[in-house]
Design a protein around this motif. Structure first.
Motif, PDB file in Angstrom:
ATOM      1  N   ALA A 179       0.865  -1.187   0.000  1.00 38.11           N
ATOM      2  CA  ALA A 179       0.000   0.000   0.000  1.00 38.11           C
ATOM      3  C   ALA A 179       0.896   1.230   0.000  1.00 38.11           C
ATOM      4  O   ALA A 179       1.710   1.397   0.902  1.00 38.11           O
ATOM      5  CB  ALA A 179      -0.882  -0.013   1.240  1.00 38.11           C
ATOM      6  N   ARG A 188      -3.698   1.519  -2.139  1.00 32.93           N
ATOM      7  CA  ARG A 188      -3.319   2.470  -1.087  1.00 32.93           C
ATOM      8  C   ARG A 188      -4.374   2.391   0.014  1.00 32.93           C
ATOM      9  O   ARG A 188      -5.541   2.057  -0.252  1.00 32.93           O
ATOM     10  CB  ARG A 188      -3.330   3.896  -1.684  1.00 32.93           C
ATOM     11  CG  ARG A 188      -2.899   5.000  -0.701  1.00 32.93           C
ATOM     12  CD  ARG A 188      -1.417   5.074  -0.700  1.00 32.93           C
ATOM     13  NE  ARG A 188      -0.851   5.609   0.529  1.00 32.93           N
ATOM     14  CZ  ARG A 188      -0.338   6.827   0.664  1.00 32.93           C
ATOM     15  NH1 ARG A 188      -0.360   7.652  -0.362  1.00 32.93           N
ATOM     16  NH2 ARG A 188       0.203   7.206   1.797  1.00 32.93           N
ATOM     17  N   THR A 189      -4.006   2.712   1.233  1.00 34.86           N
ATOM     18  CA  THR A 189      -4.983   2.647   2.325  1.00 34.86           C
ATOM     19  C   THR A 189      -6.065   3.718   2.147  1.00 34.86           C
ATOM     20  O   THR A 189      -5.769   4.903   1.981  1.00 34.86           O
ATOM     21  CB  THR A 189      -4.297   2.828   3.690  1.00 34.86           C
ATOM     22  OG1 THR A 189      -3.336   1.792   3.834  1.00 34.86           O
ATOM     23  CG2 THR A 189      -5.312   2.760   4.830  1.00 34.86           C
ATOM     24  N   TYR A 221       8.756  13.057   1.452  1.00 34.29           N
ATOM     25  CA  TYR A 221       9.873  12.099   1.414  1.00 34.29           C
ATOM     26  C   TYR A 221      11.211  12.800   1.499  1.00 34.29           C
ATOM     27  O   TYR A 221      11.344  13.905   1.006  1.00 34.29           O
ATOM     28  CB  TYR A 221       9.990  11.406   0.038  1.00 34.29           C
ATOM     29  CG  TYR A 221       8.789  10.803  -0.521  1.00 34.29           C
ATOM     30  CD1 TYR A 221       8.577   9.442  -0.396  1.00 34.29           C
ATOM     31  CD2 TYR A 221       7.880  11.578  -1.224  1.00 34.29           C
ATOM     32  CE1 TYR A 221       7.471   8.861  -0.957  1.00 34.29           C
ATOM     33  CE2 TYR A 221       6.766  11.001  -1.785  1.00 34.29           C
ATOM     34  CZ  TYR A 221       6.566   9.635  -1.644  1.00 34.29           C
ATOM     35  OH  TYR A 221       5.488   9.051  -2.189  1.00 34.29           O
ATOM     36  N   PRO A 262       4.462   9.252   5.823  1.00 31.25           N
ATOM     37  CA  PRO A 262       3.392   8.691   5.000  1.00 31.25           C
ATOM     38  C   PRO A 262       2.023   9.003   5.580  1.00 31.25           C
ATOM     39  O   PRO A 262       1.842   9.046   6.792  1.00 31.25           O
ATOM     40  CB  PRO A 262       3.657   7.190   5.046  1.00 31.25           C
ATOM     41  CG  PRO A 262       4.328   6.978   6.347  1.00 31.25           C
ATOM     42  CD  PRO A 262       5.078   8.234   6.680  1.00 31.25           C
ATOM     43  N   MET A 263       1.085   9.241   4.690  1.00 30.30           N
ATOM     44  CA  MET A 263      -0.309   9.456   5.097  1.00 30.30           C
ATOM     45  C   MET A 263      -1.100   8.230   4.662  1.00 30.30           C
ATOM     46  O   MET A 263      -0.594   7.127   4.652  1.00 30.30           O
ATOM     47  CB  MET A 263      -0.855  10.714   4.418  1.00 30.30           C
ATOM     48  CG  MET A 263      -0.166  11.971   4.854  1.00 30.30           C
ATOM     49  SD  MET A 263      -0.701  12.428   6.508  1.00 30.30           S
ATOM     50  CE  MET A 263       0.792  13.068   7.200  1.00 30.30           C
ATOM     51  N   LYS A 305      -1.753  -5.639   8.800  1.00 32.66           N
ATOM     52  CA  LYS A 305      -0.381  -5.154   8.593  1.00 32.66           C
ATOM     53  C   LYS A 305       0.242  -4.719   9.920  1.00 32.66           C
ATOM     54  O   LYS A 305      -0.391  -4.013  10.704  1.00 32.66           O
ATOM     55  CB  LYS A 305      -0.422  -3.976   7.617  1.00 32.66           C
ATOM     56  CG  LYS A 305       0.952  -3.564   7.150  1.00 32.66           C
ATOM     57  CD  LYS A 305       0.833  -2.814   5.863  1.00 32.66           C
ATOM     58  CE  LYS A 305       2.173  -2.330   5.378  1.00 32.66           C
ATOM     59  NZ  LYS A 305       2.032  -1.547   4.162  1.00 32.66           N
ATOM     60  N   THR A 333       6.549  -5.902   6.918  1.00 36.79           N
ATOM     61  CA  THR A 333       6.097  -4.903   7.861  1.00 36.79           C
ATOM     62  C   THR A 333       5.735  -3.587   7.166  1.00 36.79           C
ATOM     63  O   THR A 333       6.045  -3.390   5.996  1.00 36.79           O
ATOM     64  CB  THR A 333       7.223  -4.553   8.866  1.00 36.79           C
ATOM     65  OG1 THR A 333       8.277  -3.858   8.183  1.00 36.79           O
ATOM     66  CG2 THR A 333       7.773  -5.761   9.541  1.00 36.79           C
ATOM     67  N   ASP A 334       5.192  -2.710   7.992  1.00 36.31           N
ATOM     68  CA  ASP A 334       4.992  -1.313   7.623  1.00 36.31           C
ATOM     69  C   ASP A 334       6.351  -0.607   7.765  1.00 36.31           C
ATOM     70  O   ASP A 334       7.375  -1.260   8.006  1.00 36.31           O
ATOM     71  CB  ASP A 334       3.965  -0.709   8.604  1.00 36.31           C
ATOM     72  CG  ASP A 334       3.149   0.393   7.968  1.00 36.31           C
ATOM     73  OD1 ASP A 334       3.741   1.213   7.255  1.00 36.31           O
ATOM     74  OD2 ASP A 334       1.934   0.438   8.195  1.00 36.31           O
ATOM     75  N   SER A 392      11.825   3.302   4.996  1.00 38.45           N
ATOM     76  CA  SER A 392      11.453   2.188   4.119  1.00 38.45           C
ATOM     77  C   SER A 392      12.638   1.933   3.192  1.00 38.45           C
ATOM     78  O   SER A 392      13.587   2.710   3.161  1.00 38.45           O
ATOM     79  CB  SER A 392      10.215   2.554   3.294  1.00 38.45           C
ATOM     80  OG  SER A 392      10.516   3.621   2.416  1.00 38.45           O
ATOM     81  N   GLY A 393      12.570   0.844   2.437  1.00 38.95           N
ATOM     82  CA  GLY A 393      13.646   0.545   1.489  1.00 38.95           C
ATOM     83  C   GLY A 393      14.656  -0.428   2.070  1.00 38.95           C
ATOM     84  O   GLY A 393      14.438  -1.015   3.132  1.00 38.95           O
ATOM     85  N   SER A 433       7.174  -7.550   3.710  1.00 39.12           N
ATOM     86  CA  SER A 433       7.241  -6.215   3.120  1.00 39.12           C
ATOM     87  C   SER A 433       8.332  -5.441   3.836  1.00 39.12           C
ATOM     88  O   SER A 433       8.376  -5.435   5.067  1.00 39.12           O
ATOM     89  CB  SER A 433       5.883  -5.519   3.292  1.00 39.12           C
ATOM     90  OG  SER A 433       6.035  -4.121   3.288  1.00 39.12           O
ATOM     91  N   GLY A 434       9.204  -4.801   3.066  1.00 42.46           N
ATOM     92  CA  GLY A 434      10.286  -4.027   3.676  1.00 42.46           C
ATOM     93  C   GLY A 434      11.583  -4.298   2.961  1.00 42.46           C
ATOM     94  O   GLY A 434      12.216  -5.332   3.165  1.00 42.46           O
ATOM     95  N   GLY A 435      11.937  -3.372   2.063  1.00 40.12           N
ATOM     96  CA  GLY A 435      13.250  -3.448   1.423  1.00 40.12           C
ATOM     97  C   GLY A 435      13.393  -4.480   0.337  1.00 40.12           C
ATOM     98  O   GLY A 435      14.506  -4.830  -0.044  1.00 40.12           O
ATOM     99  N   THR A 451       7.256  -1.544  -2.208  1.00 43.53           N
ATOM    100  CA  THR A 451       6.771  -0.163  -2.354  1.00 43.53           C
ATOM    101  C   THR A 451       7.897   0.754  -2.810  1.00 43.53           C
ATOM    102  O   THR A 451       7.880   1.272  -3.933  1.00 43.53           O
ATOM    103  CB  THR A 451       6.182   0.339  -1.013  1.00 43.53           C
ATOM    104  OG1 THR A 451       5.132  -0.531  -0.628  1.00 43.53           O
ATOM    105  CG2 THR A 451       5.623   1.763  -1.154  1.00 43.53           C
ATOM    106  N   THR A 452       8.912   0.944  -1.951  1.00 40.19           N
ATOM    107  CA  THR A 452       9.943   1.949  -2.229  1.00 40.19           C
ATOM    108  C   THR A 452      10.654   1.692  -3.560  1.00 40.19           C
ATOM    109  O   THR A 452      10.860   2.620  -4.350  1.00 40.19           O
ATOM    110  CB  THR A 452      10.956   1.995  -1.068  1.00 40.19           C
ATOM    111  OG1 THR A 452      10.231   2.340   0.111  1.00 40.19           O
ATOM    112  CG2 THR A 452      12.044   3.013  -1.302  1.00 40.19           C
TER     113      THR A 452
END
Ligand SMILES: Cc1cc2nc3c(=O)[nH]c(=O)nc-3n(C[C@H](O)[C@H](O)[C@H](O)COP(=O)(O)O)c2cc1C
Ligand code: SF4
Ligand code: SF4
Length: 418
Positions: free
Chosen positions: A21, A45-46, A58, A69-70, A180, A207-208, A234-235, A261-263, A284-285
């Motif tokens: 998301a 997206r949420t 960012y 993040p929103m 999540k 993760t978030d 993130s990333g 999720s994460g990187g 995501t990133t």
């Protein structure tokens, strides 16, 4: 070509590379592009009860992004009327599931889902802006402020808002509900995960973003985010932490699907996540950096990796590291490494890395003093050849300490040690 198809909580994904998301999936057109470009499924997206009050911001740091993040800045009505029908069509054309991310509190989720659920194969419950206060949001900016004042892992100490949100989602939606989680400390994550699972979650997403985190603009001597101070990471720098969470969840909840999720940026990262026990990964990133094509590209490269390693099915690697760890890898082995002189190239990395001065070079030969050695294995991981290895001594199928023959205790995180 290896079979990449994965099943998660009753849904079938054409491959395990999904979007997380984020801004790259924040409307129907972007979701359609992600589907066209080969993602295994879609995650939106949420969608909040009210649109986000401002855009995400960012900063680029080494190894990732720091962001504030929103959630989606589009209204739930626009999602229901315009964006989700488009995303649904794209998902159907590609033959992939559509997961709709919603937030946050029980009352909000309960009111949101009737307008959105007809488009969704699954729901992902976002927790980043979950609050103790159970009233539906009236002022999104006040929500952002309220959450910024909360201790970052308040949920670990008060799981009730999460339990209620999961129950609300399960009550309003007949399909699977993913929850999540944030990358907190081990105890906190497991406590929150336990609450989500007990409340009826069908899968966990880990993760978030990690936060709060900080970076300083050294020319101005202020935070990169000025007044707001903190950012969320993130990333690629997030990956080892996210991987640990996936690994812990996979061991604690062996029958619960976990989406990593994460990187995730390269095929090896996806392989790592899957070996740690994930059923699929979200990205995501890296997709923000490279565009939607990166989803399909990663899926192709993952398939190539499996072919090269003679794996006909992605299922062959899922949880492989968890199984290995359970049968082989002790947490601490207080035993000195083994040295093979003929493989040693005299690079001195072992001497440089041993903080106990237990190993040093005599000419081209590494010399080890076992009584000084704590068996930390640092020299072994730095050794560029296999001149140093950790002994694994098994007796009757049990890994034992070669010094005294005692069975090594496995670190089992909440489970009995024996
Ligand atoms: C700018 C930005 C916005 C995000 N917005 C959301 C969101 O609306 N809902 C959510 O659950 N996660 C959101 N995330 C978190 C991502 O889905 C993902 O969990 C996190 O970025 C870690 O994955 P990555 O390293 O692949 O980016 C956002 C991340 C970023 C960078
Ligand atoms: S295992 Fe650790 S303590 Fe022992 S020699 Fe290697 S680096 Fe030093
Ligand atoms: S790190 Fe390995 S190769 Fe290098 S000197 Fe030590 S034992 Fe030899």
């Amino acid at each position: 070509m290896a079979n990449l198809r994965v099943e998660i909580a009753g849904l079938s994904f054409r491959n395990p590379i999904l979007p997380g998301a984020g801004p790259q999936v924040d409307n129907g057109e972007k979701l359609a592009a992600v589907a066209r470009n080969g993602a295994g499924g879609l995650v939106t997206r949420t969608i909040g009860f009210l649109p986000a009050p401002e855009a995400d911001s960012y900063k680029v740091v080494r190894g990732g992004y720091l962001s504030r993040p929103m959630w989606s800045s589009l209204s739930a009505e626009q999602w229901a009327g315009q964006e989700l029908p488009l995303a649904r069509r794209a998902a159907d054309e590609a033959g992939i599931p559509l997961i709709v991310s919603v937030g946050y509190n029980a009352a909000e989720v309960e009111q949101l889902l009737p307008g959105l659920r007809d488009y969704a194969d699954g729901i992902e419950l976002a927790t980043h802006f979950l609050r103790p206060n159970s009233a539906p949001m009236r002022d999104p900016l006040a929500v952002v402020r309220e959450v910024s004042q909360l201790p970052s892992h308040f949920l670990a100490h008060d799981t009730q808002p999460l339990v209620e949100a999961v129950q609300a989602a399960k009550g309003a939606f007949a399909g699977p509900v993913w929850v999540k989680l944030s990358p907190w400390g081990q105890e906190e994550v497991l406590r929150v995960a336990q609450a989500a699972v007990s409340a009826g979650a069908d899968a966990l997403v880990a993760t978030d973003l990690l936060g709060p985190t900080l970076a300083i603009d050294i020319e101005r001597a202020t935070s990169l985010f000025s007044d707001d101070v903190y950012g969320w990471l993130s990333g690629t720098s997030l990956r080892p932490t996210a991987l640990r969470v996936v690994f812990d969840l996979a061991r604690m909840f062996p029958t619960m699907p976990v989406i990593g999720s994460g990187g995730v940026a390269r095929p090896d990262d996806a392989v790592e996540m899957l070996m740690a026990g994930a059923s699929a990964v979200q990205m995501t990133t890296e997709a923000l950096r490279r565009g939607p094509r990166w989803y399909g590209r990663l899926a192709q490269q993952l398939s190539g990796w499996l072919d090269k390693h003679d794996k006909a099915d992605i299922a062959a690697i899922r949880g492989q590291a968890v199984c290995l760890w359970q049968t082989l890898l002790p947490h601490t082995v207080s035993t000195p490494p083994l040295y093979k002189k003929e493989a040693c190239i005299g690079c001195k990395l072992c001497e440089l890395s041993c903080h106990y001065h237990a190993i040093w070079m005599e000419g081209m030969v590494a010399t080890l003093e076992p009584d000084l050695c704590f068996g930390c294995g640092l020299c072994v991981v730095r050794c560029p050849t296999d001149a140093l290895t950790m002994p694994r001594v098994q007796r009757d199928g049990v890994v034992v300490n070669p010094r005294n023959g005692e069975p090594l205790r496995f670190w089992t995180l909440g489970l009995p040690a024996e």
